[in-house]
Design an enzyme around this catalytic site. Structure first.
Site, PDB file in Angstrom:
ATOM      1  N   ASP A  69      -9.111   3.649  -1.511  1.00  0.00           N
ATOM      2  CA  ASP A  69      -9.893   3.983  -0.320  1.00  0.00           C
ATOM      3  C   ASP A  69     -11.280   4.510  -0.690  1.00  0.00           C
ATOM      4  O   ASP A  69     -11.567   5.710  -0.627  1.00  0.00           O
ATOM      5  CB  ASP A  69      -9.142   5.012   0.519  1.00  0.00           C
ATOM      6  CG  ASP A  69      -7.828   4.459   1.054  1.00  0.00           C
ATOM      7  OD1 ASP A  69      -7.646   3.236   1.004  1.00  0.00           O
ATOM      8  OD2 ASP A  69      -6.991   5.254   1.519  1.00  0.00           O
ATOM      9  N   ASP A  83       0.864  -1.185   0.000  1.00  0.00           N
ATOM     10  CA  ASP A  83       0.000   0.000   0.000  1.00  0.00           C
ATOM     11  C   ASP A  83       0.901   1.236   0.000  1.00  0.00           C
ATOM     12  O   ASP A  83       2.129   1.133   0.112  1.00  0.00           O
ATOM     13  CB  ASP A  83      -0.879  -0.048   1.253  1.00  0.00           C
ATOM     14  CG  ASP A  83      -2.102   0.854   1.170  1.00  0.00           C
ATOM     15  OD1 ASP A  83      -2.238   1.606   0.170  1.00  0.00           O
ATOM     16  OD2 ASP A  83      -2.931   0.814   2.096  1.00  0.00           O
ATOM     17  N   GLU A 127       2.501   5.145  -3.955  1.00  0.00           N
ATOM     18  CA  GLU A 127       2.429   6.133  -5.040  1.00  0.00           C
ATOM     19  C   GLU A 127       3.747   6.905  -5.257  1.00  0.00           C
ATOM     20  O   GLU A 127       4.012   7.227  -6.427  1.00  0.00           O
ATOM     21  CB  GLU A 127       1.280   7.117  -4.784  1.00  0.00           C
ATOM     22  CG  GLU A 127      -0.090   6.508  -4.857  1.00  0.00           C
ATOM     23  CD  GLU A 127      -0.445   5.678  -3.621  1.00  0.00           C
ATOM     24  OE1 GLU A 127      -1.259   4.745  -3.735  1.00  0.00           O
ATOM     25  OE2 GLU A 127       0.126   5.949  -2.546  1.00  0.00           O
TER      26      GLU A 127
END
Length: 978
Positions: free
Chosen positions: A624, A546, A549
């Site tokens: 999310d 996770d 980015e």
């Protein structure tokens, strides 16, 4: 000004506060740039506006120097000359057009001065001077062989060079010299145009001119262009130093005659992309590709999300084309559609629509692949040859995954596991979020709450279940933590613009980030996952990446400063969108390395951030989302765009990550999620517990039905993922992909087909709905059957209303002419289904014909690459196609693909007792009414007869029949004669 430590604490607190489901604000728009706040986006839009406003008087300042043109060995090379406004000098831009054996064309433009390093960087920056040319090292794995037989010729006096290419030389590239443009034709008809609008813009290097007059010297001339964002740019309290000055690139790409364009995920909007320059129903902002941590993201917006795949496909009746923009920097895409009429009196009726797109990236090369189709299958196959096919996952990964932030102890995990069993609900994987660690330090366990992780996993293993744990790219900056000590001492982290290790804030607080571009860092990362180095993990432990980015709580736009430096001194601005791929690739390699190299197993890694090529190494999910009906509805077009962009193994968090879904919403989401390729329920730390068994009656029953339906169809899903891993064809297929002639289906994005199964799915996506209207394309003679009760519907280019009570199933029709395999014995997990027999479901078309396939392997290893698999093709057909209703009918199991290897023989031996226990024929002929048995012939066995049960359908239901226990092996050749 706030002290730095206070500022980062405030950033972290703010991030967590707005992540809470009770907060009033959703996405914080002020944290993310609009085009007006992005210097290069504003400049490129202004450039396009100037060209458009000038009309026919506009001339693009880019010309291809005819003296430099060469067409040789499948390459067209030359030099573009950019004329500078008000100056006599030109900028030299090397051009290469590669014509590949696959029929794909690749257009690349570089900048000579940067290429040769003949520029000066500001601030003494150690960054590389060249335009970044390394994205292909991560995204491209094949398909680059040029067609050396291609030749082209300059048409003297006409100012153009024409090249014919493609396997049958049906493709043509018309390269116009002055001004430079390229038209790509198929069968002499234009399909894609480059620079037809004159928006090509390569911002060349130039030295910064001090505009402040010096004493005794004349004032410098006023700038011709707006330089306000050339040399530095501030946003969110961070100033980008821009040591290389302006270096963006832009190009208009037009699809003449194409109204619909798809792809360029990830965005929360419709599958058919909208216009972006304002107007009724259009967006005001361009589609943005800049991987970002956007929690509680909004619907129906071109705003950037977690991943970027810059593949766009354009479709019109019976024709699909596409482009792949190979650039990892921040990218924006404008879309404008113009309708033209051949008759000025027709009021637009019968005209054609051109879709004009404008792409611009902040840095890097102009590097575009062109696909001329003509079928959508051609586009995805050629794209997959370049970037790789979707990973064939382990079998368990297609089962149901139970996750939340967080299961708090190992006893909590075991208790959840027991309750699934108590309520007879199947699942395969339970997940642990960051709280399993000691103080959010990866590669550790919280000794108080997880004192016995091995014992916990042995408990899961007893029912064939797995564990997934989270490991993110940020490493906590804390003393006596060997992982961070090694990262700092061996320079494995990403650096700041001064080339010192970059420190930012994420979940652990002060953190550093692994630089997965660094080969030495990759080798170190792989070593961390060795069982000896990560105690508490087992072969049943898999990974979740996770925040890759990367998410940096106190960074600009909640990510990393663009002038940070990666391995090789490439700026982060150059590689941002591919960063997530490098990290999940490192974890994939680590899971491979931890096993015995003689017996490797397929890794399972879930990633949030992705780029073209990420499909090779794992699954993705849509991030999310919220527990709301609009997020459930948006999940379908989002996943369809992922699938047609080559990333089939994808899903959305069932129930919504933030907030507390109503029980109706939760039920409907499970019913829809059972048809996501990746199927996971997940919830925020502050949401209420919502494991399926907690829903209570009358909700737990349909949720359980949805989960059992998923498990019964695992053979079909595994076959669909195998197809994606070998041809690139999506596991979720939109209507236009399956019915490319039916214009009414081109924008439909709330129903889809599952692989080649013929299953057409339309989930309930609206609150309170008890019916759905499913569109059936105009296919003469095509019949659809309700998957559950065999009611019949005909494809007539209209919608049919299907009952969808909450206590029932997701509406699913099965298209006539298809065969699928399923397993009907309910089990606790997919591992316990391995040796179960198969049922074949045959949906006959009006000619009493059907086709299908089944792929089976051991579900975990790479032995299938050595031939250890079963791939059967099933055919149901009449012996006399002219008189199908009265002629004998046959069902045959034939080899689809196979290899004659020792591994293949060994696998077939293990599967010798796995049989087909039932054959269900929907649409069974009336002539069978008095038939009670069929003849079965199996390779190597004596002919035999087995019973046939025929039933007449009542009302709208089709006749159907069942062959019980034909006793044929799933891996053998056989025939049933009716």
């Amino acid at each position: 000004m706030l002290p730095s430590s206070f500022g980062v604490c405030l950033a972290l607190a703010t991030y967590v506060w707005f992540a809470l489901p009770g907060s009033v604000v959703a996405v914080k728009h002020e944290n993310f740039k609009t085009c007006e706040q992005s210097g290069f986006c504003t400049r490129n839009r202004a450039y396009a506006d100037k060209a458009t406003a000038s009309g026919s008087s506009w001339t693009s300042p880019y010309n291809l120097d005819p003296k430099t043109i060469s067409v040789k060995n499948g390459l067209l090379t030359g030099t573009l000359l950019k004329t500078l406004e008000g100056r006599s000098e030109t900028v030299r831009l090397p051009l290469t057009i590669s014509f590949l054996e696959s029929g794909v064309a690749r257009v690349t433009v570089d900048e000579e001065k940067r290429q040769k390093g003949e520029i000066e960087l500001r601030h003494g920056s150690p960054a590389r001077k060249e335009r970044y040319n390394g994205v292909q090292d991560w995204a491209i794995v094949g398909g680059l062989t040029v067609d050396t037989k291609v030749s082209g010729a300059a048409e003297q006096g006409k100012g153009k060079t024409v090249v014919q290419y493609g396997r049958k030389k049906t493709f043509t590239a018309v390269v116009k010299h002055a001004p430079f443009s390229i038209d790509f034709l198929r069968d002499d008809e234009p399909q894609i145009k480059f620079n037809s609008k004159g928006f090509l813009n390569m911002e060349h290097w130039r030295a910064k001119i001090d505009r402040e007059p010096k004493e005794g010297e004349p004032a410098p001339p006023e700038p011709i262009e707006d330089e306000s964002t050339w040399w530095e740019e501030s946003f969110g309290g961070n100033t980008d130093s821009k040591p290389k000055g302006p270096e963006s690139l832009g190009l208009d790409i037009t699809f003449p005659g194409y109204e619909h364009v798809y792809g360029v995920p990830e965005h929360a909007g419709p599958m058919s992309l909208k216009e972006t320059r304002g107007g009724a129903g259009a967006y005001e902002q361009p589609y943005r590709l800049y991987n970002s941590d956007v929690f509680e993201y909004e619907m129906d917006t071109p705003m950037t999300l977690y991943g970027a795949i810059p593949l766009m496909q354009a479709h019109r009746k019976d024709s699909t084309v596409g482009v792949f923009w190979l650039n990892a920097a921040e990218t924006w895409i404008d879309i404008v559609k113009t309708k033209t009429s051949s008759n000025p009196l027709s009021l637009g009726i019968g005209g054609t629509t051109d879709t004009q797109t404008h792409w611009f990236s902040e840095s890097g090369l102009l590097d575009v692949f062109v696909f001329l189709g003509p079928a959508p299958q051609d586009i995805i196959k050629r794209y997959s040859e370049l970037t790789g096919y979707s990973q064939l996952p382990q079998q368990f990964a297609l089962g149901y995954h139970q996750c939340r932030w967080n299961y708090v102890t190992d006893e909590d995990v075991k208790d959840v596991d027991r309750k699934f069993d108590k309520h007879s609900i199947p699942y395969d994987v339970i997940w642990l979020d960051i709280e399993y660690t000691e103080g959010k330090k990866y590669f550790t366990w919280d000794k108080d709450n997880f004192p016995n992780p091995i014992g916990m996993q042995k408990h899961l293993d007893s029912h064939g279940r797995k564990l997934v744990i989270i490991v993110d790219p940020h490493i906590k900056n804390e003393g006596n933590y060997p992982v961070v000590d090694a990262l700092k001492s061996q320079n494995f982290g990403i650096n700041n613009k001064e080339n010192s290790i970059f420190e930012g804030w994420c979940w652990p607080g002060s953190s550093y980030w692994i630089d997965a571009f660094n080969p030495s860092a990759l080798a170190w990362w792989k070593s961390l996952f060795a069982y000896a180095n990560f105690p508490g993990t087992t072969p049943s432990t898999f990974l979740w990446n996770d925040m890759n980015e990367p998410s940096v709580f106190n960074g600009p736009e909640t990510t990393m400063p663009k002038d940070n430096l990666h391995f090789g001194n490439w700026e982060h601005r150059d590689v941002h969108n591919v960063n997530g791929l490098t990290f999940v690739n490192a974890t994939y390699e680590a899971l491979l390395a931890r096993d015995d190299p003689k017996h490797p197993r397929r890794p399972f890694v879930l990633t949030r951030s992705f780029y073209a090529g990420s499909q090779r190494v794992g699954a993705m999910w849509t991030g999310d989302n919220l527990a709301s009906w609009d997020h459930l509805e948006a999940s379908i077009p989002m996943l369809l765009n992922q699938n047609i962009a080559g990333f089939s193994f994808s899903g959305a968090d069932v129930g919504g990550f933030f907030g507390n879904p109503s029980k109706e919403l939760l039920t409907r989401w499970y019913q829809a999620g059972a048809f996501y390729p990746f199927f996971r329920g997940h919830a925020h730390i502050d949401s209420r517990r919502r494991e399926p068994y907690l829903a209570g009656s009358p909700y737990v029953e349909p949720i359980t039905q949805a989960l059992r339906l998923r498990y019964s169809l695992l053979p079909a899903w595994y076959t669909a993922l195998h197809t994606a891993s070998t041809t690139g064809e999506p596991a979720m297929r939109p209507m236009w992909y399956v019915h490319p002639s039916d214009e009414a289906g081109f924008a439909l994005d709330d129903q889809f087909y599952v692989g080649d199964t013929g299953l057409l799915v339309k989930p309930v996506l609206k609150e309170g709905a008890t019916t759905v209207d499913m569109y059936l394309p105009p296919s003469p003679g095509t019949v659809y059957y309700d998957y559950f009760n065999y009611e019949t519907y005909t494809g007539a280019g209209k919608t049919v209303q299907l009952d969808a009570p909450l206590a029932g199933h997701t509406p699913v029709l099965m298209r006539g002419g298809h065969i699928l395999a399923r397993k009907e014995r309910p089990r606790k997990s997919s591992a316990l289904m391995k040796w179960d027999p198969y049922t074949l479901v045959i949906a006959l078309d009006n000619n009493f014909s059907a086709r299908g396939s089944l792929y089976v392997d051991d579900g975990e290893s790479f032995e299938f690459q050595k031939g250890a698999y079963i791939h059967r093709r099933f055919r149901f057909y009449p012996s006399d196609e002219a008189s199908p209703a009265i002629s004998p009918l046959f069902l045959r199991s034939e080899v689809d693909t196979s290899q004659d290897t020792k591994e293949a023989k060994a696998f077939l031996k293990t599967m010798k007792d796995v049989r087909v226990e039932k054959i269900v024929i929907i649409g069974a002929p009336e002539a069978w009414e008095s038939t009670t048995e069929v003849t079965v012939r199996e390779d190597g066995q004596k002919e035999k007869t087995v019973s046939l049960m025929w039933r007449r359908g009542d009302g709208k239901r089709a006749n159907w029949a069942v062959v019980r226990d034909p006793g044929v092996g799933v891996g053998k050749g056989w025939q049933v004669e009716f």
